[in-house]
Design a protein around this motif. Structure first.
Motif, mmCIF file in Angstrom:
data_model
loop_
_atom_site.group_PDB
_atom_site.id
_atom_site.type_symbol
_atom_site.label_atom_id
_atom_site.label_comp_id
_atom_site.label_asym_id
_atom_site.label_seq_id
_atom_site.Cartn_x
_atom_site.Cartn_y
_atom_site.Cartn_z
ATOM 1 N N VAL A 8 -32.527 -50.130 1.953
ATOM 2 C CA VAL A 8 -33.798 -50.046 2.802
ATOM 3 C C VAL A 8 -33.175 -50.533 4.083
ATOM 4 N N HIS A 9 -32.177 -51.058 4.056
ATOM 5 C CA HIS A 9 -31.680 -51.911 5.327
ATOM 6 C C HIS A 9 -30.800 -50.987 6.293
ATOM 7 N N GLY A 10 -30.495 -49.714 5.993
ATOM 8 C CA GLY A 10 -29.845 -48.999 6.656
ATOM 9 C C GLY A 10 -28.483 -48.731 6.241
ATOM 10 N N MET A 11 -27.580 -47.959 7.043
ATOM 11 C CA MET A 11 -26.215 -47.468 6.373
ATOM 12 C C MET A 11 -25.387 -47.911 7.416
ATOM 13 N N TRP A 12 -23.879 -47.957 7.426
ATOM 14 C CA TRP A 12 -23.039 -48.107 8.359
ATOM 15 C C TRP A 12 -22.903 -46.636 8.948
ATOM 16 N N SER A 13 -22.420 -46.578 9.963
ATOM 17 C CA SER A 13 -22.371 -45.177 10.594
ATOM 18 C C SER A 13 -21.160 -44.475 9.715
ATOM 19 N N GLY A 14 -20.037 -44.940 9.282
ATOM 20 C CA GLY A 14 -19.118 -44.371 8.650
ATOM 21 C C GLY A 14 -18.025 -45.369 8.129
ATOM 22 N N ARG A 15 -16.734 -44.889 7.875
ATOM 23 C CA ARG A 15 -16.007 -45.552 7.182
ATOM 24 C C ARG A 15 -15.318 -46.759 8.038
ATOM 25 N N PHE A 16 -15.170 -46.409 9.249
ATOM 26 C CA PHE A 16 -14.600 -47.215 10.298
ATOM 27 C C PHE A 16 -15.786 -48.431 10.597
ATOM 28 N N ALA A 17 -16.792 -48.046 10.847
ATOM 29 C CA ALA A 17 -17.790 -49.257 10.893
ATOM 30 C C ALA A 17 -17.898 -50.292 9.665
ATOM 31 N N PHE A 18 -17.734 -49.670 8.673
ATOM 32 C CA PHE A 18 -17.546 -50.496 7.334
ATOM 33 C C PHE A 18 -16.346 -51.306 7.543
ATOM 34 N N ILE A 19 -15.142 -50.850 7.658
ATOM 35 C CA ILE A 19 -13.824 -51.461 7.929
ATOM 36 C C ILE A 19 -13.979 -52.586 8.944
#
Ligand code: PHE
Length: 468
Positions: A8-19
């Motif tokens: 419910v809080h949103g998502m990272w825009s992709g792999r790089f953002a998470f890294i």
């Protein structure tokens, strides 16, 4: 697959953002401030070796497990574990693994914000040229004077918490990603420059000898426990952070590869920090067992004498503040996510309440370093002297809560969750999966249990009974 649930809080825009975010969580004061001084207090080489083994054999597998839990559960740590326990038709009591992480990171942040505040104060001191042409002794004196002023320390930690609250209050996408994008790489480069400078101007060979030649006679069981605990601390494990960041991770990203990458970067930063600091320690006759002030009394010596020292020094402390800040964000995030999910609080209100209460608890640390009578005492915990509230909170979290939290997580993922589900989430080669599964089912639990049994003296008793 995990796409079934959504955060419910949103998502990272992709792999790089998470890294970037996860590396931001991992790299922080733990690498640059804490690792060098606890290595010094625990005798150097042997401690480093145990620490590195813990990172590889325990840290990486546990990190993979936590990201897996988060991505599958898609909620704050406690609720994610609870959901997965229900999915495995097991007791919801396992959620303790998530909650203890939330409490641990909350407690850690109470002192972390204070130390980040020191770094912030040092930005100003360095920029003002306070360290130019000053002796090593005087630099030590400046640090003592800095600690002796609780009002200033309270104000600095308030600034740190305020900015953390502001960024986190704005939500996953807008706040977190932007903040970490450009900070990590700059820190790495700057640390590299410092390491090269110290290595060429300080007692480099002595430093290398100290850091990389294991002398096991200097390592106590408490040292082993601290190395284990620090492996958790530095990778932000058992503290909810990797679970909550995993909760925002898109389903198609490889958990194994990203975990290894994060651990590598984190370890590299810690080693660089050691190499930047220890040549100076030996060159200037300081003691490795200097304690929490170590970087604040060594690096300014270099800034005071190197070319463009004021510039490099100021940049260094700026980066250190940012590194601390991206970790602080990760520490506060799970508490906030929980308040939003369960208590229905508005995100900004939840963050502000958390930040405010942390500031109050942080006073324990402030007054520990200001050596207030009420905050200092003499305790002996399994042979380790504990002399103030900061050390109590630090030992309770790093040495006790994180390793035990990691133990519960390992047992949960290795023994309670269905194999099929972990396979599905990890989506890795059969070999990597087999190694991970062995590490998490056997190695981690056994290692943590042995260290604790040894700590409380039970292991020795058993061995004696067996006549070994
Ligand atoms: N890993 C961070 C550091 O080394 C500290 C941290 C602990 C961050 C727990 C998040 C959660 O500085």
């Amino acid at each position: 697959m995990s796409g079934a649930r959504e955060s419910v809080h949103g998502m990272w825009s992709g792999r790089f953002a998470f890294i970037l975010a996860a590396t931001g969580a991992a790299v922080g004061l733990g690498n640059i401030w804490k690792f060098p001084y606890i290595m010094g207090e625990n005798g150097g080489g042997a401690f480093v070796l145990v620490y590195l083994l813990c990172i590889v054999l325990i840290g990486i597998p546990v990190m993979m497990s936590e990201v897996l839990i988060g991505r599958r559960g898609r909620q704050s740590p406690g609720l994610s574990v609870k959901t997965l326990a229900q999915e495995a038709s097991s007791s919801t009591r396992w959620q303790i693994a998530g909650w203890s992480g939330l409490v641990a990171s909350y407690l850690i942040l109470s002192f972390y914000a204070v130390v980040a505040g020191w770094a912030l104060a040092y930005v100003i001191k360095t920029a003002r040229g306070d360290f130019q042409g000053v002796t090593a002794e005087a630099i030590g004196g400046q640090f003592d004077a800095h600690l002796a002023n609780p009002w200033a320390l309270m104000a600095w930690s308030a600034v740190i918490l305020f900015v953390t609250v502001y960024v986190v209050g704005r939500g996953v996408h807008k706040g977190l990603e932007k903040a970490v994008n450009f900070l990590m790489p700059s820190l790495f480069v700057l640390l590299g420059i410092m390491a090269i400078y110290s290595a060429s101007n300080g007692a480099f060979s002595e430093a290398v000898q100290f850091m990389f030649t294991p002398d096991f006679s200097k390592l106590t069981i408490n040292g082993v426990l601290l190395a284990l605990g620090h492996a958790f601390f530095t990778l932000s494990l058992a503290s909810g952070a990797m679970i909550i960041y995993g909760a925002y991770l898109p389903s198609n990203v490889s958990i194994a590869k990203t975990s290894v990458l994060i651990a590598l970067v984190d370890t590299a930063v810690a080693m660089l920090a050691g190499i930047a600091i220890y040549p100076l320690v030996f060159q200037y006759g300081l003691t490795p067992a200097e304690g929490p002030g170590l970087i604040f009394v060594t690096l300014p010596i270099a800034f005071g004498s190197m070319p463009f020292g004021t510039f490099f020094g100021t940049m260094f402390f700026v980066m250190l503040v940012f590194a601390a800040f991206t970790s602080a964000i990760a520490m506060i995030e799970s508490t906030v996510a929980w308040l939003v999910e369960r208590k229905g609080l508005n995100r900004l209100v939840a963050t502000a309440a958390t930040g405010g209460s942390l500031w109050l608890i942080g006073l324990l640390t402030v007054f520990s370093f200001a050596k207030a009578d009420w905050a200092t005492f003499e305790l002996n915990v399994f042979g380790k002297p504990i002399t103030n509230f900061f050390e109590v909170v630090d030992y309770l979290t790093s040495a006790i809560m994180l390793p035990l939290g990691g133990l519960v997580i390992a047992i949960f993922v290795g023994w309670v969750m269905k194999r099929k589900i972990t396979e599905e989430e990890l989506q890795t080669s059969a070999a990597v999966y087999a190694i991970w599964r062995f590490a998490i089912r056997w190695f981690t639990p056994i290692a943590v249990i042995i260290v604790f049994l040894h700590l409380i003296g039970v292991l020795d008793l058993l061995l004696r009974l067996l006549g070994v």
